[in-house]
Design a protein around this motif. Structure first.
Motif, short mmCIF file in Angstrom:
data_model
loop_
_atom_site.label_atom_id
_atom_site.label_comp_id
_atom_site.label_asym_id
_atom_site.label_seq_id
_atom_site.Cartn_x
_atom_site.Cartn_y
_atom_site.Cartn_z
N SER A 80 0.84 -1.21 0.00
CA SER A 80 0.00 0.00 0.00
C SER A 80 0.87 1.25 0.00
CB SER A 80 -0.96 0.00 1.19
OG SER A 80 -0.25 -0.02 2.39
N VAL A 81 1.97 1.23 0.75
CA VAL A 81 2.85 2.41 0.74
C VAL A 81 3.51 2.58 -0.62
CG1 VAL A 81 4.97 3.37 1.68
CG2 VAL A 81 3.26 2.44 3.20
N MET A 104 1.32 3.83 -3.69
CA MET A 104 1.06 5.27 -3.70
C MET A 104 2.33 6.05 -4.05
SD MET A 104 -1.38 7.33 -3.29
CE MET A 104 -1.57 9.08 -3.07
N LEU A 140 -1.74 1.24 11.27
CA LEU A 140 -0.95 1.96 10.26
C LEU A 140 -1.37 1.53 8.85
CD1 LEU A 140 2.68 2.16 11.64
CD2 LEU A 140 1.21 4.04 11.02
N TYR A 157 -2.75 3.98 5.93
CA TYR A 157 -2.13 4.14 4.62
C TYR A 157 -3.09 3.80 3.49
CZ TYR A 157 2.27 5.65 6.24
OH TYR A 157 3.24 6.41 6.80
N LEU A 208 -5.45 6.77 3.31
CA LEU A 208 -4.79 7.95 2.73
C LEU A 208 -4.60 7.77 1.23
CD1 LEU A 208 -2.00 9.18 5.15
CD2 LEU A 208 -4.00 10.40 4.38
N SER A 209 -4.25 6.55 0.79
CA SER A 209 -4.08 6.30 -0.64
C SER A 209 -5.37 6.58 -1.38
CB SER A 209 -3.64 4.86 -0.89
OG SER A 209 -2.47 4.57 -0.22
N LEU A 248 -6.03 10.39 -1.31
CA LEU A 248 -5.09 11.27 -1.99
C LEU A 248 -4.90 10.95 -3.46
CD1 LEU A 248 -2.32 11.59 0.73
CD2 LEU A 248 -3.95 13.31 0.03
N PHE A 276 -6.10 13.23 -6.28
CA PHE A 276 -5.41 14.51 -6.45
C PHE A 276 -4.21 14.38 -7.39
CE2 PHE A 276 -7.50 15.25 -2.35
CZ PHE A 276 -8.16 16.42 -2.67
N ILE A 277 -3.63 13.20 -7.44
CA ILE A 277 -2.45 13.03 -8.29
C ILE A 277 -2.85 13.15 -9.75
CG2 ILE A 277 -0.68 11.41 -9.03
CD1 ILE A 277 -0.55 10.40 -6.22
#
Lengths: 233, 224, 73
Positions: free
Chosen positions: B145-146, B149, B205, B209, B212-213, B216, B219-220
């Motif tokens: 997941s980290v 993104m 955590l 994540y 948040l992915s 967010l 927006f990318i």
């Protein structure tokens, strides 16, 4: 708003910052401190070293807030605020690391004790924000740079908090004072008087950081406007 | 079209693409095999039995770097025109979720293969097996997941492949440390009650994540 | 332009760290610093913070110089 109100709004907090820093830095040097066989006089670093970390955290949180603001309302100003507060936060963090090295050299005998989870966490946290600036350098388009770096700022923040405030507690040991790596103060080391001076110092140093950041942002704004004017001509 | 349907279709597409050009998958597996063999040559030949701590660290480092390689292609190697067309059809949330799920599955496969190679050359000193497998699953989801993104972020900048490691590794370190500690506990055969706090932390955590992915990623933006 | 700023910041960082390293490793100065309960350590730390802030302000001034150049054009 009349001129007097404006004057107060502009200068009151700067004067407050000045007074706080001067008072904390001078009183901190002369005030009586509790006896500590290991730290001796270096316990006074509580007024100089620790406020750097508190200031850094506050500045980086402000940077995060403006990153979120940018994502909801993409203006160049929000981007300037976000990146400006991140810059000052990183400078404070680096000052914290360097001053910590000196204190560590006295208290622990080594300037760089890598076993300490707080040192590890903070150095990785600094790398995190240096990566943020590398990312900004790698994107040429202004709007895209602002948007992508805001996304990274928000995305990396949980890791930063985990590194600085949560990992040291979970690790269960730290050379730093405080209960099991707790970022708060150890009541045994810091009596009530010391704590007051420490808080004054933190307020002063943080406000100083805000002032420097605002100056930086104003410069960025002027440059931005100048370049826009040139394009228009 | 509903979100889960879109996710399912995208997952299917990812898998089809992977299966048609198997060279990337094969390359990845070979990479893991080579890394394990190098570890064996470097340490295993000299010592009869390596200590569980070193076993653990090497295992997860191999998986971490394999995952950087595996995940980095998920946004960097996409053909731009095709992806823009596809992303007009589905929601961005479906895109990121499908990529995370796909990469997590890929990571699990890589971890399993690494475990098999490890058992062949270095043995498996794990005592609490169920805890180890749970750690592996959570670790795969966390790392994927980290990095998914981060790959999406890095794809927007110049020299993305280098940037991927620079941006991703500091972010993944807290998760990675938790995973290391949990798997060390599992190797030592400690019961769940010892590491329940770490498990809760890792799951929290993970949830942060993934959330948040999803928040967010829109927006990318996919258009370049 | 942004590249230039970053490079200067980096050189500043490296030079400060190198300076600190030489300070920290010099055993004779350390011996002197340990006297009187390490009050000199406190003074050095104050000096570092002030130096850091001053260097940061100098970097800011360079940006202002760039603006002045812009205006003179």
């Amino acid at each position: 708003m009349n001129a007097k109100d404006k004057f107060i709004q502009n200068y009151s907090w700067k004067i407050l910052s000045f007074l706080c820093v001067v008072i904390a830095y001078t009183v901190g040097l002369v005030m009586k401190v509790p006896n500590d066989a290991k730290l001796n006089e270096t316990i006074r670093n509580l007024y100089y070293h620790v406020p750097m970390w508190f200031g850094m955290t506050i500045l980086l949180i402000v940077s995060l807030v403006y990153a979120i603001k940018y994502l909801s309302k993409p203006t160049a100003e929000n981007d300037f605020y976000s990146s400006g507060f991140a810059t000052t936060g990183v400078v404070y963090g680096i000052l914290g690391i360097i001053t910590g090295m000196f204190w560590g050299a006295y208290a622990w005998g080594t300037p760089w004790e890598m076993k300490d989870p707080k040192m590890i966490g903070v150095s990785i946290g600094m790398i995190l924000y240096l990566a943020y600036f590398v990312l900004r350098g790698g994107i040429a388009d202004t709007q895209q740079r602002a948007r992508i770096s805001a996304v990274y700022n928000v995305f990396a923040f949980p890791s930063f908090i985990a590194l600085i405030y949560i990992m040291p507690r979970l690790a269960g040991f730290s050379l730093h004072p405080g209960k099991e790596g707790n970022p708060g103060l150890n009541p045994k080391d810091a009596d009530a008087q010391m704590r007051i001076v420490f808080y004054i110092s933190t307020v002063g140093v943080t406000l100083l950081g805000v002032w420097i950041t605002l100056l930086q942002i104003r410069i960025k704004k002027i440059l931005f406007n100048l370049e826009n004017q040139q394009h228009n001509i | 079209m509903q979100l889960y349907k879109q996710i399912f279709i995208l997952l299917n597409k990812e898998w089809l693409l992977e299966w048609r050009q198997r060279n990337t998958l094969n390359g990845l597996l070979l990479y893991v095999a080579c890394a394990v063999f190098i570890c064996y040559l470097g340490i295993g030949m000299k010592l009869e039995k390596i200590s569980p701590g070193i076993w653990n660290a090497l295992f997860w480092i191999i998986i971490l770097f394999a995952s950087v390689n595996a995940v980095s292609k998920s946004f960097l190697l996409e053909r731009k025109g095709l992806s823009i067309y596809m992303y007009t059809l589905v929601r961005p949330q479906a895109v990121i979720l499908s990529k995370i799920i796909y990469n997590a599955l890929l990571m699990l496969i890589i971890a399993l293969v690494a475990l098999i190679f490890y058992s062949l050359v270095l043995g498996i000193p794990v005592q609490n097996k169920s805890a180890f497998i749970l750690t592996m699953v959570l670790g795969a989801v966390a790392i994927s997941s980290v990095f998914t993104m981060i790959a999406a972020i890095a794809a927007k900048a110049e020299n993305s492949f280098t940037l991927m490691a620079v941006l991703g590794i500091p972010v993944v370190i807290p998760l990675f440390l938790l995973v290391l500690r949990l798997s060390k506990n599992a190797i030592d055969g400690l019961s769940y009650s010892v590491s329940v706090q770490d498990f809760a932390m890792l799951i929290a955590l993970n949830a942060i994540y993934v959330a948040l992915s999803v928040i967010l990623f829109p927006f990318i933006g996919v258009n370049h | 332009m942004i590249r230039l700023q970053k490079k200067s910041l980096l050189t500043w960082l490296l030079s400060v760290i190198a300076l600190i390293q030489t300070f920290a490793q010099n055993s004779s100065t350390e011996g002197a610093l340990r006297r009187q309960g390490g009050i000199y350590i406190v003074i050095i730390i104050i000096a570092i913070i002030l130096t850091g802030l001053y260097v940061f302000l100098f970097l800011l001034e360079r940006k202002i110089k760039r603006i002045e150049k812009h205006l003179n054009k």
